[in-house]
Design a protein around this motif. Structure first.
Motif, PDB file in Angstrom:
ATOM      1  N   ASP A  80      -8.814  -9.509  -1.569  1.00 31.45           N
ATOM      2  CA  ASP A  80      -9.403  -9.052  -0.306  1.00 31.45           C
ATOM      3  C   ASP A  80      -8.565  -7.970   0.372  1.00 31.45           C
ATOM      4  OD1 ASP A  80      -7.305 -10.227   0.991  1.00 31.45           O
ATOM      5  OD2 ASP A  80      -8.462 -11.807   1.954  1.00 31.45           O
ATOM      6  N   HIS A  81      -8.907  -7.686   1.619  1.00 34.15           N
ATOM      7  CA  HIS A  81      -8.320  -6.553   2.318  1.00 34.15           C
ATOM      8  C   HIS A  81      -6.815  -6.631   2.437  1.00 34.15           C
ATOM      9  CE1 HIS A  81      -8.596  -9.607   5.447  1.00 34.15           C
ATOM     10  NE2 HIS A  81      -7.618  -8.959   6.048  1.00 34.15           N
ATOM     11  N   ALA A  82      -6.218  -7.788   2.232  1.00 42.31           N
ATOM     12  CA  ALA A  82      -4.760  -7.884   2.336  1.00 42.31           C
ATOM     13  C   ALA A  82      -4.086  -7.027   1.291  1.00 42.31           C
ATOM     14  CB  ALA A  82      -4.307  -9.332   2.200  1.00 42.31           C
ATOM     15  N   ILE A  83      -4.826  -6.779   0.176  1.00 39.09           N
ATOM     16  CA  ILE A  83      -4.169  -5.961  -0.846  1.00 39.09           C
ATOM     17  C   ILE A  83      -5.143  -5.075  -1.610  1.00 39.09           C
ATOM     18  CG2 ILE A  83      -4.223  -7.867  -2.528  1.00 39.09           C
ATOM     19  CD1 ILE A  83      -1.546  -6.739  -3.526  1.00 39.09           C
ATOM     20  N   ILE A  84      -6.254  -5.609  -2.124  1.00 42.61           N
ATOM     21  CA  ILE A  84      -7.223  -4.788  -2.871  1.00 42.61           C
ATOM     22  C   ILE A  84      -8.618  -5.093  -2.344  1.00 42.61           C
ATOM     23  CG2 ILE A  84      -8.235  -4.347  -5.138  1.00 42.61           C
ATOM     24  CD1 ILE A  84      -5.602  -4.939  -6.379  1.00 42.61           C
ATOM     25  N   PRO A 132      -6.122   2.294   1.900  1.00 40.10           N
ATOM     26  CA  PRO A 132      -5.061   3.235   2.291  1.00 40.10           C
ATOM     27  C   PRO A 132      -3.997   2.560   3.148  1.00 40.10           C
ATOM     28  CG  PRO A 132      -7.256   4.158   2.706  1.00 40.10           C
ATOM     29  CD  PRO A 132      -7.449   2.709   2.373  1.00 40.10           C
ATOM     30  N   VAL A 133      -2.769   3.031   3.003  1.00 40.13           N
ATOM     31  CA  VAL A 133      -1.698   2.527   3.856  1.00 40.13           C
ATOM     32  C   VAL A 133      -1.790   3.202   5.213  1.00 40.13           C
ATOM     33  CG1 VAL A 133      -0.125   1.983   1.970  1.00 40.13           C
ATOM     34  CG2 VAL A 133      -0.100   4.273   2.964  1.00 40.13           C
ATOM     35  N   ASP A 134      -1.131   2.635   6.206  1.00 35.35           N
ATOM     36  CA  ASP A 134      -1.176   3.167   7.562  1.00 35.35           C
ATOM     37  C   ASP A 134      -0.029   4.157   7.738  1.00 35.35           C
ATOM     38  OD1 ASP A 134      -1.400   3.705  10.212  1.00 35.35           O
ATOM     39  OD2 ASP A 134      -1.016   1.669  10.923  1.00 35.35           O
ATOM     40  N   THR A 135      -0.331   5.429   7.568  1.00 33.49           N
ATOM     41  CA  THR A 135       0.720   6.444   7.671  1.00 33.49           C
ATOM     42  C   THR A 135       1.208   6.638   9.105  1.00 33.49           C
ATOM     43  OG1 THR A 135      -0.976   8.171   7.829  1.00 33.49           O
ATOM     44  CG2 THR A 135      -0.086   7.709   5.641  1.00 33.49           C
ATOM     45  N   ALA A 136       0.438   6.131  10.079  1.00 32.48           N
ATOM     46  CA  ALA A 136       0.865   6.246  11.478  1.00 32.48           C
ATOM     47  C   ALA A 136       1.792   5.115  11.895  1.00 32.48           C
ATOM     48  CB  ALA A 136      -0.365   6.267  12.394  1.00 32.48           C
ATOM     49  N   SER A 137       1.897   4.117  11.050  1.00 35.18           N
ATOM     50  CA  SER A 137       2.738   2.969  11.389  1.00 35.18           C
ATOM     51  C   SER A 137       4.215   3.348  11.310  1.00 35.18           C
ATOM     52  CB  SER A 137       2.460   1.814  10.421  1.00 35.18           C
ATOM     53  OG  SER A 137       3.389   0.764  10.599  1.00 35.18           O
ATOM     54  N   THR A 138       5.029   2.664  12.128  1.00 32.27           N
ATOM     55  CA  THR A 138       6.477   2.880  12.066  1.00 32.27           C
ATOM     56  C   THR A 138       7.108   2.108  10.920  1.00 32.27           C
ATOM     57  OG1 THR A 138       6.806   1.064  13.634  1.00 32.27           O
ATOM     58  CG2 THR A 138       6.664   3.297  14.542  1.00 32.27           C
ATOM     59  N   GLU A 139       6.322   1.213  10.306  1.00 31.64           N
ATOM     60  CA  GLU A 139       6.847   0.450   9.175  1.00 31.64           C
ATOM     61  C   GLU A 139       6.858   1.342   7.938  1.00 31.64           C
ATOM     62  OE1 GLU A 139       6.242  -3.937   7.152  1.00 31.64           O
ATOM     63  OE2 GLU A 139       4.473  -2.867   7.856  1.00 31.64           O
ATOM     64  N   PRO A 140       7.954   1.410   7.185  1.00 26.97           N
ATOM     65  CA  PRO A 140       8.000   2.253   5.986  1.00 26.97           C
ATOM     66  C   PRO A 140       6.865   1.926   5.027  1.00 26.97           C
ATOM     67  CG  PRO A 140      10.186   1.415   6.520  1.00 26.97           C
ATOM     68  CD  PRO A 140       9.228   0.701   7.425  1.00 26.97           C
ATOM     69  N   LEU A 141       6.405   2.942   4.306  1.00 24.95           N
ATOM     70  CA  LEU A 141       5.256   2.761   3.406  1.00 24.95           C
ATOM     71  C   LEU A 141       5.540   1.721   2.322  1.00 24.95           C
ATOM     72  CD1 LEU A 141       4.150   6.496   3.028  1.00 24.95           C
ATOM     73  CD2 LEU A 141       3.219   4.754   4.551  1.00 24.95           C
ATOM     74  N   TYR A 142       6.757   1.752   1.776  1.00 25.03           N
ATOM     75  CA  TYR A 142       7.054   0.798   0.714  1.00 25.03           C
ATOM     76  C   TYR A 142       7.022  -0.620   1.229  1.00 25.03           C
ATOM     77  CZ  TYR A 142      11.834  -0.531   2.030  1.00 25.03           C
ATOM     78  OH  TYR A 142      12.917  -1.067   2.660  1.00 25.03           O
ATOM     79  N   ARG A 143       7.380  -0.830   2.537  1.00 26.99           N
ATOM     80  CA  ARG A 143       7.343  -2.169   3.116  1.00 26.99           C
ATOM     81  C   ARG A 143       5.900  -2.634   3.312  1.00 26.99           C
ATOM     82  NH1 ARG A 143      11.496  -5.530   2.942  1.00 26.99           N
ATOM     83  NH2 ARG A 143      10.489  -6.662   4.644  1.00 26.99           N
ATOM     84  N   GLN A 144       5.004  -1.707   3.633  1.00 26.05           N
ATOM     85  CA  GLN A 144       3.592  -2.077   3.767  1.00 26.05           C
ATOM     86  C   GLN A 144       3.039  -2.574   2.428  1.00 26.05           C
ATOM     87  OE1 GLN A 144       1.012   0.665   5.919  1.00 26.05           O
ATOM     88  NE2 GLN A 144       2.819   1.748   6.725  1.00 26.05           N
ATOM     89  N   LEU A 198      -3.218   5.974  -4.043  1.00 23.04           N
ATOM     90  CA  LEU A 198      -2.879   6.032  -2.626  1.00 23.04           C
ATOM     91  C   LEU A 198      -2.405   7.405  -2.185  1.00 23.04           C
ATOM     92  CD1 LEU A 198      -0.998   2.623  -2.210  1.00 23.04           C
ATOM     93  CD2 LEU A 198      -3.360   3.162  -1.643  1.00 23.04           C
ATOM     94  N   GLY A 199      -2.167   8.300  -3.135  1.00 23.11           N
ATOM     95  CA  GLY A 199      -1.664   9.615  -2.774  1.00 23.11           C
ATOM     96  C   GLY A 199      -0.234   9.592  -2.283  1.00 23.11           C
ATOM     97  N   LEU A 200       0.544   8.639  -2.812  1.00 24.43           N
ATOM     98  CA  LEU A 200       1.942   8.510  -2.419  1.00 24.43           C
ATOM     99  C   LEU A 200       2.840   8.930  -3.571  1.00 24.43           C
ATOM    100  CD1 LEU A 200       1.813   5.003  -0.690  1.00 24.43           C
ATOM    101  CD2 LEU A 200       1.761   7.241   0.411  1.00 24.43           C
ATOM    102  N   SER A 201       4.115   9.067  -3.275  1.00 24.93           N
ATOM    103  CA  SER A 201       5.056   9.400  -4.334  1.00 24.93           C
ATOM    104  C   SER A 201       5.282   8.176  -5.224  1.00 24.93           C
ATOM    105  CB  SER A 201       6.391   9.865  -3.746  1.00 24.93           C
ATOM    106  OG  SER A 201       7.079   8.776  -3.167  1.00 24.93           O
TER     107      SER A 201
END
Length: 481
Positions: free
Chosen positions: A6-10, A19-31, A61-64
């Motif tokens: 489900d939405h928690a992961i897939i 998509p990850v939340d790029t506006a969040s202050t939490e690092p992407l890898y932590r999300q 995800l368009g991430l590195s």
């Protein structure tokens, strides 16, 4: 095949990772880490399930690729994932996860009014952390692989207590060029951090009951370690020219040592003026006292070239120069160094042989290559430019959110900001509230012995990637004022 999650992961319908939340202050890898761990806890990913490859997930995800690798490496290190080479990555068979309650971020542990200076998680605004997203991991990995391949049997026994000779040579060369410190490799001792450095100095040169000057305000672990060694601490105030040497002379002229941070005073970030430097050296020479120079981030100055080290002015062999790789590379490397006066080399060789365990030889070999091949100097140059940009962005964003309540000190260098509180209020209670909401700041008064300082917040800017991120963090703080 992976079961849909489900939405928690897939996404349940498409099987795609949201998509990850790029506006969040939490690092992407932590999300990404949190989503996978949450899915395992909820039973949406079962032991033995295969997870997407790092490359596929990065493309989706368009991430590195590096961001996904860090998330996966963390999950593997904690036992949630298991890598099987070309077969892929799987949820660890037989895993029975037991996760903490609903609080995602626990406030850092502290006791007796002191704050943990080394939290093991990476939190927004945390001081003492370099820009880990900008560290050249590919170069580091290449050097590491080469060093591993070159490892010989004699290098697998105990490492030298004083540090590898090639590393001591590389450090001596770097210090001569970059910090104006002239020393031989034999004067350089590799340690496992500033605390270990200070412990060696205490064991080699000081005795119980000796008196030592410390800056006030100043780095809390310094006075804590000295006090635990039964060393009497004399707080010496700091003004716009740094340590007030005349006050130290009046308060304890016969002190055995002084611990100072001349390049960027910790935490006020002022530089020790030339007259004060000369006065301090004169005091040490006349009283046969020691000066312990903690040059923890002297490379990072943004208004002019980095200032030469105090050690460069030492003509009487009274200054012990302490540097670290934690602030310029990454904290978990646990490598620092100490340059001792030539007359004290034999004494320190004896003490380090008794009390030093010797750092991991492989890590020292990688750092040696990083230094010798010019990567270190280039990294410092890149970080100096990046930090100047991030400092400006952080200052602008925080001022936009907090300008009516706080004033940001204009600092010449360093890796943190000082937010002066406008009006009355306790910086300690505010810092505690901020930490309880997942951000890591310090109260300036908790760094002071006499508490004769204005209330202020200390926070790191090196991992704030944009002005908008800083403004969002500022607005979160605003709600807690």
């Amino acid at each position: 095949m992976i079961r849909h999650i489900d939405h928690a992961i897939i996404h349940t319908q498409t099987g795609k990772f949201p998509p990850v939340d790029t506006a969040s202050t939490e690092p992407l890898y932590r999300q990404i880490y949190a989503r996978f761990r949450g899915a395992i806890a909820d039973g949406l990913l079962a032991p033995g399930d295969r997870v997407p490859s790092a490359r596929a997930l990065a493309e989706e995800l368009g991430l590195s690729r590096g961001t996904i690798d860090v998330a996966y490496a963390t999950l593997i290190a904690e036992g949630y994932f298991q890598s099987r080479g070309q077969a892929g990555t799987f949820v660890t068979p037989g895993l029975k996860p037991r996760l903490p309650g609903p609080a995602a971020v626990q406030p850092p542990a502290h006791a007796a009014g002191t704050v943990n200076m080394r939290p093991t998680s990476m939190l927004p605004l945390q001081m003492g952390l370099p820009a880990l997203d900008a560290f050249p991991r590919k170069i580091w990995a290449r050097l590491g692989a080469r060093c591993i391949r070159a490892t010989q049997i004699p290098e697998m026994i105990y490492s030298p207590a004083h540090g590898l000779h090639p590393l001591r040579t590389a450090i001596a060369t770097y210090l001569q060029v970059a910090r104006g410190v002239t020393c031989s490799p034999s004067q350089v001792f590799v340690t496992s951090g500033f605390r270990n450095t200070l412990e060696l100095i205490v064991r080699a040169l000081l005795n119980e009951g000796d008196r030592v000057w410390v800056e006030d305000p100043g780095y809390p672990p310094t006075r804590q370690l000295l006090q635990h060694a039964n060393i009497a601490v004399t707080p010496v105030p700091v003004d716009e020219e740094g340590l007030v040497v005349a006050h130290g002379v009046r308060a304890a002229s016969r002190a055995r040592a002084a611990v100072v941070t001349p390049a960027h005073q910790s935490p006020l970030c002022v530089s020790l003026s030339l007259p004060r430097r000369l006065a301090l050296l004169d005091w040490a020479s006349r009283n046969q006292a020691w000066i312990i120079e903690d040059d923890y981030d002297g490379e990072y100055r943004y208004v002019s070239r980095p200032l030469p080290a105090l050690k460069s002015l030492d003509r009487d062999g009274r200054v012990l120069y302490a540097g670290t790789f934690s602030k310029v590379l990454f904290p978990s490397i646990r490598l620092a160094y100490l340059v001792v006066p030539e007359a004290q080399v034999e004494r320190f060789e004896l003490i380090s042989q008794i009390f030093s365990g010797g750092g991991p030889e492989l890590t020292q070999a990688i750092v040696t290559a990083f230094l010798a091949e010019g990567h270190f100097a280039r990294h410092i140059q890149r970080m100096r430019k990046l930090y100047a940009e991030r400092r400006a962005a952080a200052t602008s964003g925080l001022e936009r959110a907090l300008g009516a309540h706080m004033r940001i000190d204009p600092l010449p260098g360093g890796m943190h900001l000082i937010l002066r509180m406008q009006g009355q209020g306790s910086d300690r209670s505010l810092a505690e509230r901020i930490r309880s909401h997942g951000m890591f700041v310090h109260a300036l008064t908790s760094w002071s012995i006499t508490e004769k300082v204005e209330p202020a917040l200390l926070l790191g800017f090196t991992n704030i990637d944009s002005e908008s991120t800083a403004e969002k963090l500022g607005r979160r703080i605003l709600k807690l004022i």
